[in-house]
Scaffold this active site. Structure first.
Site, mmCIF file in Angstrom:
data_model
loop_
_atom_site.group_PDB
_atom_site.id
_atom_site.type_symbol
_atom_site.label_atom_id
_atom_site.label_comp_id
_atom_site.label_asym_id
_atom_site.label_seq_id
_atom_site.Cartn_x
_atom_site.Cartn_y
_atom_site.Cartn_z
ATOM 1 N N HIS A 178 0.820 -1.229 0.000
ATOM 2 C CA HIS A 178 0.000 0.000 0.000
ATOM 3 C C HIS A 178 0.849 1.273 0.000
ATOM 4 O O HIS A 178 0.317 2.364 -0.188
ATOM 5 C CB HIS A 178 -0.930 0.037 1.223
ATOM 6 N N ASP A 200 -2.101 -10.788 -2.474
ATOM 7 C CA ASP A 200 -2.729 -10.376 -1.222
ATOM 8 C C ASP A 200 -4.218 -10.116 -1.491
ATOM 9 O O ASP A 200 -4.593 -9.779 -2.617
ATOM 10 C CB ASP A 200 -2.041 -9.097 -0.722
ATOM 11 N N HIS A 247 -5.921 -7.630 -0.654
ATOM 12 C CA HIS A 247 -6.147 -6.205 -0.929
ATOM 13 C C HIS A 247 -5.384 -5.739 -2.170
ATOM 14 O O HIS A 247 -4.326 -6.282 -2.492
ATOM 15 C CB HIS A 247 -5.706 -5.371 0.277
ATOM 16 N N ASP A 297 -4.197 -13.215 3.461
ATOM 17 C CA ASP A 297 -5.478 -12.728 3.997
ATOM 18 C C ASP A 297 -6.646 -13.111 3.077
ATOM 19 O O ASP A 297 -7.785 -12.697 3.287
ATOM 20 C CB ASP A 297 -5.450 -11.209 4.305
#
Ligand code: OKS
Ligand code: ZN
Length: 365
Positions: A177, A219, A221, A306
């Site tokens: 991120h 991931d 996200h 995740d």
């Protein structure tokens, strides 16, 4: 394939960063991105003969390498923020902004940012409130990038010997991120981007053009930071599989395809909430064909688990077995591969999920 041990790069300094809490869905909760995450992964991998732990190479200049990706101003900020914050009366726990320069608040930030009080300045470098800077944060963040760099160096040296082993960088804090001058989503520095630029700087060039690298982000996200950093760069292909309706909410759509020379070199695969093993593996196979078409010399995997069915913030339904199949699918691309740790918060299975993926890649599963 020969049953040689996969190298796992790690650093104890990655466990230092330990903010007490965060706000999740409006609730004040213990910080989810805890040091126990990498302790659990280490514990699992230690118990397996197929992994060999390696310390970082202390001779790698992490700061110069980070400066290929992040601004000087941002790095200086990360280094000095806590000290300036506490000297200014800020709480000893951590630096956390109160206001962010939202585009509807101001079109640009005027004047000398160095002169802003620490609490105002903090807002310039965050897109959310998930990145408290404690007294220990900078050390962990630099150690994390150092882990990615050391593993990257090993991948390049190993590829000269024509062996096909993957390498794992047990990074923490995570990085996907983090933008060139922006933290958020538990990420401060882009470990993967720093590793990619380092690989390009040390790998032998075929002609004058930079070494082609592909980044596969699995991931849960979207890696908005990795996307931003390489958005106009055709030498680094970014391919991401992620939830279409989840954090960070404002990036990751299919129509974000890159800009200028980089157009077509950013590929997003947004997937619905509830995605299970078979839909995930189909999307992964499409993502991997895109990667093969790029003919990368190196592959970097942003490895988040995740996507696991029990993850407290993810909504996908992958099982531990699925991770073995993901590892096998990635191995079929058959190029030197660097795995870099990102998210994953279900502590009971985080080690097994990461280990199963890596073993699947190595063909031991
Ligand atoms: C709110 C945090 C929201 C979740 C951040 C997602 C972190 C992650 N304080 N990214 O890959 O796992
Ligand atoms: Zn994640």
């Amino acid at each position: 394939r020969l049953a040689a041990a996969m190298k796992v790069f790690s650093s104890d300094a990655c466990t230092k960063h330990n903010p007490p809490h965060e706000i999740l869905s409006g609730r004040l909760v213990p910080y989810l991105e805890s040091p126990d995450r990498i302790r659990k992964i280490k514990q699992y991998l230690y118990g397996q003969e197929t992994f060999e732990f390696v310390p970082v190479n202390p001779d790698i200049d992490v700061i110069s390498s980070a400066l290929r990706v992040h601004t000087k101003e941002y790095l200086k900020y990360l280094e000095t923020a806590y000290e300036k914050w506490t000297a200014n009366g800020g709480d000893k726990t951590a630096v956390l902004p109160e206001a962010l320069p939202h585009f509807k608040l101001c079109r640009e930030v005027h004047g000398d940012v160095e002169k802003l009080p620490p609490i105002a300045r903090a807002g310039l470098y965050c897109f959310d409130l998930s990145c408290p800077i404690t007294d220990d944060t900078y050390d962990s963040v630099i150690a994390s990038a150092g882990v990615a760099l050391s593993a990257a160096e090993y991948v390049v040296s190993q590829s000269a010997n024509e062996s096909q082993l993957g390498v794992f960088a047990l990074t923490r804090p995570p990085g996907h991120h983090a933008g060139s001058s922006l933290c958020g989503g538990y990420c401060f520095l882009s470990n993967v981007a720093i590793a990619a630029r380092f690989i390009q700087s040390i790998s032998p060039k075929i002609d004058s053009s930079p070494t082609r690298v592909a980044i596969l982000d699995i991931d849960f996200h979207h890696g908005n930071g990795t996307q931003e950093i390489f958005y106009e760069d055709p030498s680094v292909l970014y391919v991401s599989l992620h939830a279409d309706d989840d954090y960070p909410y404002f990036t990751g759509s299919r129509d974000e395809r890159g800009n200028l020379e980089g157009e077509g070199f950013n590929i997003n695969f947004p997937l619905p909430s509830g995605t299970g093993p078979s839909e995930y593996l189909s999307a992964l196979s499409l993502a991997l064909s895109e990667i093969e078409s790029h003919r990368p010399v190196y592959l970097i995997v942003s490895l988040g688990v995740d996507t696991y069915c029990e993850d407290p913030i993810g909504t996908f339904k992958l099982s531990t077995t699925t991770y073995g199949l993901i590892g096998e699918a990635i191995a079929k691309v058959n190029i030197p591969t660097l795995f870099v740790m990102e998210g994953g918060y279900y502590l009971e299975s985080i080690g097994q999920n990461v280990g199963t993926l890596l073993k699947g890649f190595e063909g031991h599963s």
